[in-house]
Design a protein around this motif. Structure first.
Motif, PDB file in Angstrom:
ATOM      1  N   GLY A  72       0.752  -1.331   0.049  1.00 48.64           N
ATOM      2  CA  GLY A  72       0.020  -0.016   0.064  1.00 48.64           C
ATOM      3  C   GLY A  72       0.836   1.250  -0.076  1.00 48.64           C
ATOM      4  N   LYS A  73       2.181   1.129  -0.090  1.00 49.90           N
ATOM      5  CA  LYS A  73       2.931   2.463   0.037  1.00 49.90           C
ATOM      6  C   LYS A  73       2.760   3.183  -1.056  1.00 49.90           C
ATOM      7  CE  LYS A  73       6.949   0.133   0.020  1.00 49.90           C
ATOM      8  NZ  LYS A  73       6.234  -1.347  -0.561  1.00 49.90           N
ATOM      9  N   THR A  74       2.635   2.667  -2.236  1.00 46.26           N
ATOM     10  CA  THR A  74       2.666   3.483  -3.603  1.00 46.26           C
ATOM     11  C   THR A  74       1.373   4.130  -3.529  1.00 46.26           C
ATOM     12  OG1 THR A  74       4.245   2.486  -4.763  1.00 46.26           O
ATOM     13  CG2 THR A  74       2.903   3.705  -5.992  1.00 46.26           C
ATOM     14  N   THR A  75       0.199   3.372  -3.412  1.00 45.74           N
ATOM     15  CA  THR A  75      -1.062   3.828  -3.340  1.00 45.74           C
ATOM     16  C   THR A  75      -1.371   5.216  -2.503  1.00 45.74           C
ATOM     17  OG1 THR A  75      -1.954   1.628  -3.781  1.00 45.74           O
ATOM     18  CG2 THR A  75      -3.507   3.258  -2.846  1.00 45.74           C
ATOM     19  N   THR A  76      -0.648   5.017  -1.336  1.00 43.42           N
ATOM     20  CA  THR A  76      -0.600   6.112  -0.365  1.00 43.42           C
ATOM     21  C   THR A  76      -0.133   7.384  -0.866  1.00 43.42           C
ATOM     22  OG1 THR A  76      -0.498   4.645   1.636  1.00 43.42           O
ATOM     23  CG2 THR A  76       0.106   7.117   1.876  1.00 43.42           C
ATOM     24  N   MET A  77       1.242   7.087  -1.526  1.00 43.42           N
ATOM     25  CA  MET A  77       1.827   8.270  -2.073  1.00 43.42           C
ATOM     26  C   MET A  77       1.136   9.066  -3.335  1.00 43.42           C
ATOM     27  SD  MET A  77       5.807   7.214  -1.781  1.00 43.42           S
ATOM     28  CE  MET A  77       6.632   7.512  -0.281  1.00 43.42           C
ATOM     29  N   LYS A  78       0.480   8.030  -4.132  1.00 44.84           N
ATOM     30  CA  LYS A  78      -0.349   8.643  -5.032  1.00 44.84           C
ATOM     31  C   LYS A  78      -1.539   9.453  -4.634  1.00 44.84           C
ATOM     32  CE  LYS A  78       0.974   5.170  -8.744  1.00 44.84           C
ATOM     33  NZ  LYS A  78       0.241   4.267  -9.735  1.00 44.84           N
ATOM     34  N   MET A  79      -2.154   8.969  -3.825  1.00 46.49           N
ATOM     35  CA  MET A  79      -3.022   9.684  -2.840  1.00 46.49           C
ATOM     36  C   MET A  79      -2.695  11.162  -2.670  1.00 46.49           C
ATOM     37  SD  MET A  79      -5.766   7.045  -0.999  1.00 46.49           S
ATOM     38  CE  MET A  79      -4.415   6.304  -0.107  1.00 46.49           C
ATOM     39  N   LEU A  80      -1.485  11.081  -1.954  1.00 44.21           N
ATOM     40  CA  LEU A  80      -0.972  12.385  -1.395  1.00 44.21           C
ATOM     41  C   LEU A  80      -0.571  13.377  -2.401  1.00 44.21           C
ATOM     42  CD1 LEU A  80       1.781  11.156   1.077  1.00 44.21           C
ATOM     43  CD2 LEU A  80      -0.251  12.344   1.850  1.00 44.21           C
ATOM     44  N   LEU A  81      -0.299  12.814  -3.685  1.00 43.07           N
ATOM     45  CA  LEU A  81      -0.149  13.762  -4.877  1.00 43.07           C
ATOM     46  C   LEU A  81      -1.449  13.883  -5.738  1.00 43.07           C
ATOM     47  CD1 LEU A  81       3.086  12.120  -5.972  1.00 43.07           C
ATOM     48  CD2 LEU A  81       2.986  14.277  -4.981  1.00 43.07           C
ATOM     49  N   ASN A  82      -2.844  13.554  -5.300  1.00 54.00           N
ATOM     50  CA  ASN A  82      -3.836  13.681  -5.946  1.00 54.00           C
ATOM     51  C   ASN A  82      -3.823  12.797  -7.445  1.00 54.00           C
ATOM     52  OD1 ASN A  82      -6.352  14.590  -5.426  1.00 54.00           O
ATOM     53  ND2 ASN A  82      -6.308  16.189  -6.840  1.00 54.00           N
ATOM     54  N   LEU A  83      -3.029  11.986  -7.465  1.00 57.26           N
ATOM     55  CA  LEU A  83      -2.885  11.225  -9.030  1.00 57.26           C
ATOM     56  C   LEU A  83      -4.029  10.148  -8.635  1.00 57.26           C
ATOM     57  CD1 LEU A  83       0.777  10.345  -8.948  1.00 57.26           C
ATOM     58  CD2 LEU A  83      -0.602  11.971 -10.480  1.00 57.26           C
ATOM     59  N   ILE A  84      -4.635   9.485  -7.505  1.00 59.11           N
ATOM     60  CA  ILE A  84      -5.594   9.042  -7.275  1.00 59.11           C
ATOM     61  C   ILE A  84      -6.373   9.489  -6.055  1.00 59.11           C
ATOM     62  CG2 ILE A  84      -4.845   6.947  -8.256  1.00 59.11           C
ATOM     63  CD1 ILE A  84      -4.135   5.728  -5.795  1.00 59.11           C
ATOM     64  N   GLU A  85      -7.890   9.246  -6.002  1.00 57.18           N
ATOM     65  CA  GLU A  85      -8.562   9.881  -4.995  1.00 57.18           C
ATOM     66  C   GLU A  85      -8.872   8.705  -4.136  1.00 57.18           C
ATOM     67  OE1 GLU A  85     -11.926  12.013  -5.726  1.00 57.18           O
ATOM     68  OE2 GLU A  85     -11.152  13.509  -7.108  1.00 57.18           O
ATOM     69  N   PRO A  86      -8.799   9.168  -2.517  1.00 57.12           N
ATOM     70  CA  PRO A  86      -9.055   8.271  -1.623  1.00 57.12           C
ATOM     71  C   PRO A  86     -10.685   8.039  -1.574  1.00 57.12           C
ATOM     72  CG  PRO A  86      -8.741  10.410  -0.865  1.00 57.12           C
ATOM     73  CD  PRO A  86      -8.285  10.559  -2.188  1.00 57.12           C
ATOM     74  N   THR A  87     -10.929   6.681  -1.266  1.00 55.94           N
ATOM     75  CA  THR A  87     -12.484   6.427  -1.353  1.00 55.94           C
ATOM     76  C   THR A  87     -12.961   7.140   0.013  1.00 55.94           C
ATOM     77  OG1 THR A  87     -11.654   4.101  -2.189  1.00 55.94           O
ATOM     78  CG2 THR A  87     -13.922   4.267  -1.141  1.00 55.94           C
ATOM     79  N   SER A  88     -12.286   7.173   1.074  1.00 58.86           N
ATOM     80  CA  SER A  88     -12.767   7.979   2.064  1.00 58.86           C
ATOM     81  C   SER A  88     -11.610   8.493   2.906  1.00 58.86           C
ATOM     82  CB  SER A  88     -13.982   7.101   3.055  1.00 58.86           C
ATOM     83  OG  SER A  88     -12.922   6.197   3.365  1.00 58.86           O
ATOM     84  N   GLY A  89     -12.037   9.514   3.846  1.00 66.68           N
ATOM     85  CA  GLY A  89     -10.891   9.912   4.742  1.00 66.68           C
ATOM     86  C   GLY A  89     -10.262  11.262   3.918  1.00 66.68           C
ATOM     87  N   SER A  90      -9.489  12.030   4.800  1.00 65.60           N
ATOM     88  CA  SER A  90      -9.165  13.391   4.328  1.00 65.60           C
ATOM     89  C   SER A  90      -7.420  13.492   4.260  1.00 65.60           C
ATOM     90  CB  SER A  90      -9.637  14.386   5.411  1.00 65.60           C
ATOM     91  OG  SER A  90      -8.927  14.301   6.671  1.00 65.60           O
ATOM     92  N   LEU A 100      -9.003  19.902  -3.035  1.00 67.65           N
ATOM     93  CA  LEU A 100      -9.541  21.077  -3.376  1.00 67.65           C
ATOM     94  C   LEU A 100      -8.527  22.035  -3.750  1.00 67.65           C
ATOM     95  CD1 LEU A 100     -11.935  21.393  -0.237  1.00 67.65           C
ATOM     96  CD2 LEU A 100     -12.483  20.414  -2.787  1.00 67.65           C
ATOM     97  N   GLU A 101      -7.339  21.984  -3.455  1.00 61.67           N
ATOM     98  CA  GLU A 101      -6.137  23.056  -3.688  1.00 61.67           C
ATOM     99  C   GLU A 101      -5.072  22.460  -4.327  1.00 61.67           C
ATOM    100  OE1 GLU A 101      -6.338  26.535  -0.940  1.00 61.67           O
ATOM    101  OE2 GLU A 101      -7.279  25.188   0.663  1.00 61.67           O
ATOM    102  N   GLU A 102      -5.103  21.465  -5.066  1.00 65.53           N
ATOM    103  CA  GLU A 102      -4.027  21.007  -5.974  1.00 65.53           C
ATOM    104  C   GLU A 102      -3.160  21.972  -6.417  1.00 65.53           C
ATOM    105  OE1 GLU A 102      -3.777  18.722  -9.939  1.00 65.53           O
ATOM    106  OE2 GLU A 102      -4.689  17.477  -8.614  1.00 65.53           O
ATOM    107  N   LYS A 103      -3.675  22.915  -7.080  1.00 65.56           N
ATOM    108  CA  LYS A 103      -2.575  24.046  -7.575  1.00 65.56           C
ATOM    109  C   LYS A 103      -1.761  24.781  -6.722  1.00 65.56           C
ATOM    110  CE  LYS A 103      -5.583  24.209 -11.842  1.00 65.56           C
ATOM    111  NZ  LYS A 103      -6.373  25.289 -12.894  1.00 65.56           N
ATOM    112  N   LYS A 104      -2.128  24.824  -5.655  1.00 67.05           N
ATOM    113  CA  LYS A 104      -1.378  25.655  -4.734  1.00 67.05           C
ATOM    114  C   LYS A 104      -0.526  24.619  -3.933  1.00 67.05           C
ATOM    115  CE  LYS A 104      -5.121  29.303  -3.747  1.00 67.05           C
ATOM    116  NZ  LYS A 104      -5.840  29.878  -2.773  1.00 67.05           N
ATOM    117  N   ILE A 105      -1.022  23.368  -3.640  1.00 63.19           N
ATOM    118  CA  ILE A 105      -0.293  22.495  -3.137  1.00 63.19           C
ATOM    119  C   ILE A 105       1.100  21.943  -3.781  1.00 63.19           C
ATOM    120  CG2 ILE A 105      -0.196  20.282  -1.975  1.00 63.19           C
ATOM    121  CD1 ILE A 105      -2.897  21.133  -0.913  1.00 63.19           C
ATOM    122  N   LEU A 106       0.728  21.341  -5.013  1.00 57.87           N
ATOM    123  CA  LEU A 106       1.709  20.472  -5.640  1.00 57.87           C
ATOM    124  C   LEU A 106       2.959  21.294  -6.178  1.00 57.87           C
ATOM    125  CD1 LEU A 106      -0.707  18.349  -7.980  1.00 57.87           C
ATOM    126  CD2 LEU A 106       0.459  17.724  -5.848  1.00 57.87           C
TER     127      LEU A 106
END
Length: 336
Positions: A72-90, A100-106
């Motif tokens: 689950g390491k790569t999946t977690t990192m892809k969610m941090l980069l908004n490459l994939i969306e989490p099913t739930s959670g924040s 919501l603010e990908e352009k300010k964060i990435l």
């Protein structure tokens, strides 16, 4: 793990007031966290790839995410980069919602998740120039400094297609740091590197954290490297963060035991059970037995074995390695 007490979430890093709007995240010293995942899940079809993940990183920290391939390491990192969306959670980075603010964060994050699409007919420098232009990086020395960090030559004539696997990995890391990010997310950054290359990458990662204040999340299945690099380690297995702590904390949890090599370990086990009322031992093969109760005198045990006709070929104190500990907490066969 997070529990709820009096309207506040608690874990090793985070105390989050949740009764109103979740705007501020603090670690247990009152410092704002750079990156926070809270109750994050990711489900692919019928596969629960990440399960209720709670994780936080403080500024300047190197956090090692340790797990076997598919944990689950790569999946977690892809969610941090908004490459994939989490099913739930924040997921909040710099106290902002990544969805919501990908352009300010990435732009403030550098990452190495999969090999970038470098042009094989261009040099390393030429490739980085293209990415620098696309990203609007104004510093004229950014490319040279990034290549210097990973020990690749500037204005070299060698084409990317002629690079070794290790050189390709270094160039990918140079791309990740070229824009001077505040957070680095590195998935298996030492893959393909020889021992010298691994040592060089380790040195520059440590420098980025300790001397330049970068916050770094690094994943690996190579336990020995994570052990050297990371301030804190999380062990993930089948999508679940099953253990978390500093290297010192994890080392203190490693078990100590006395290993005996004897002529008949079945008889030795009977002696321990009958004479010492002891059950905290493990038998393996025909001759090996590990005793985990260190309060029993080793000479007394040896004497009892010999008196009952069990020859003792070896008896010594052992301590589990981190690899042994990983096997124990995951219930698996360990990793490299």
């Amino acid at each position: 793990k997070v529990v709820i007490q009096n309207g506040i979430y608690h874990n090793r890093h985070i105390n989050v007031v949740y009764s109103f709007d979740l705007n501020f995240y603090y670690d247990n010293r009152g410092e704002t966290c750079m990156l926070v995942l809270k109750n994050v899940n990711k489900i692919f079809h019928d596969t629960h790839a990440v399960v209720d993940l709670n994780l936080s990183l403080q500024k300047g920290e190197i956090y090692g995410l340790l797990g076997a391939n598919g944990a689950g390491k790569t999946t977690t990192m892809k969610m941090l980069l908004n490459l994939i969306e989490p099913t739930s959670g924040s997921i909040r980075i710099f106290n902002r919602d990544i969805r919501l603010e990908e352009k300010k964060i990435l732009p403030r994050i550098g990452s190495l998740i999969e090999s970038p699409g470098f042009y094989p007919n261009l040099t390393g420098t030429e490739n980085l120039r293209i990415f620098a232009k696309l990203r609007g990086i104004p510093r004229t020395d950014a490319i040279e400094q990034a290549l210097k960090l990973v020990n690749l030559p500037y204005k070299d004539k060698k084409l990317y297609s002629q690079y070794s696997l290790g050189m390709k990995q270094r160039l990918a890391i140079a791309l990740a740091v070229m824009h001077d990010p505040e957070i680095l997310i590195l998935d298996e950054p030492i893959n393909g590197l020889d021992p010298i290359g691994i040592a060089e990458i380790r040195t520059f990662i440590e420098d980025l954290s300790k001397n330049r204040g970068k916050t770094i999340l690094i994943s690996s299945h190579i336990l020995s490297e994570i052990a050297v690099l990371a301030d804190d380690i999380g062990i993930i297995d089948k999508g679940v963060l099953i253990e978390e702590g500093s290297m010192k904390e994890l080392e203190e949890k490693n078990g100590k035991y006395v290993h005996f090599k004897v002529s008949d370990n079945a008889q030795a086990a009977r002696i321990l059970s009958v004479y010492y009322k002891e059950s905290n031992f493990k038998v393996s093969g025909n001759q090996d037995i590990n005793v985990y109760n260190l309060s029993i005198s080793i000479p007394d045990i040896v004497r009892s074995f010999v008196q009952e006709g069990v020859d003792v070929m070896d008896a010594h104190l052992c301590e589990d390695t981190l690899e042994d500990y990983f096997k124990k907490v995951t219930g698996g066969e360990g990793i490299a």
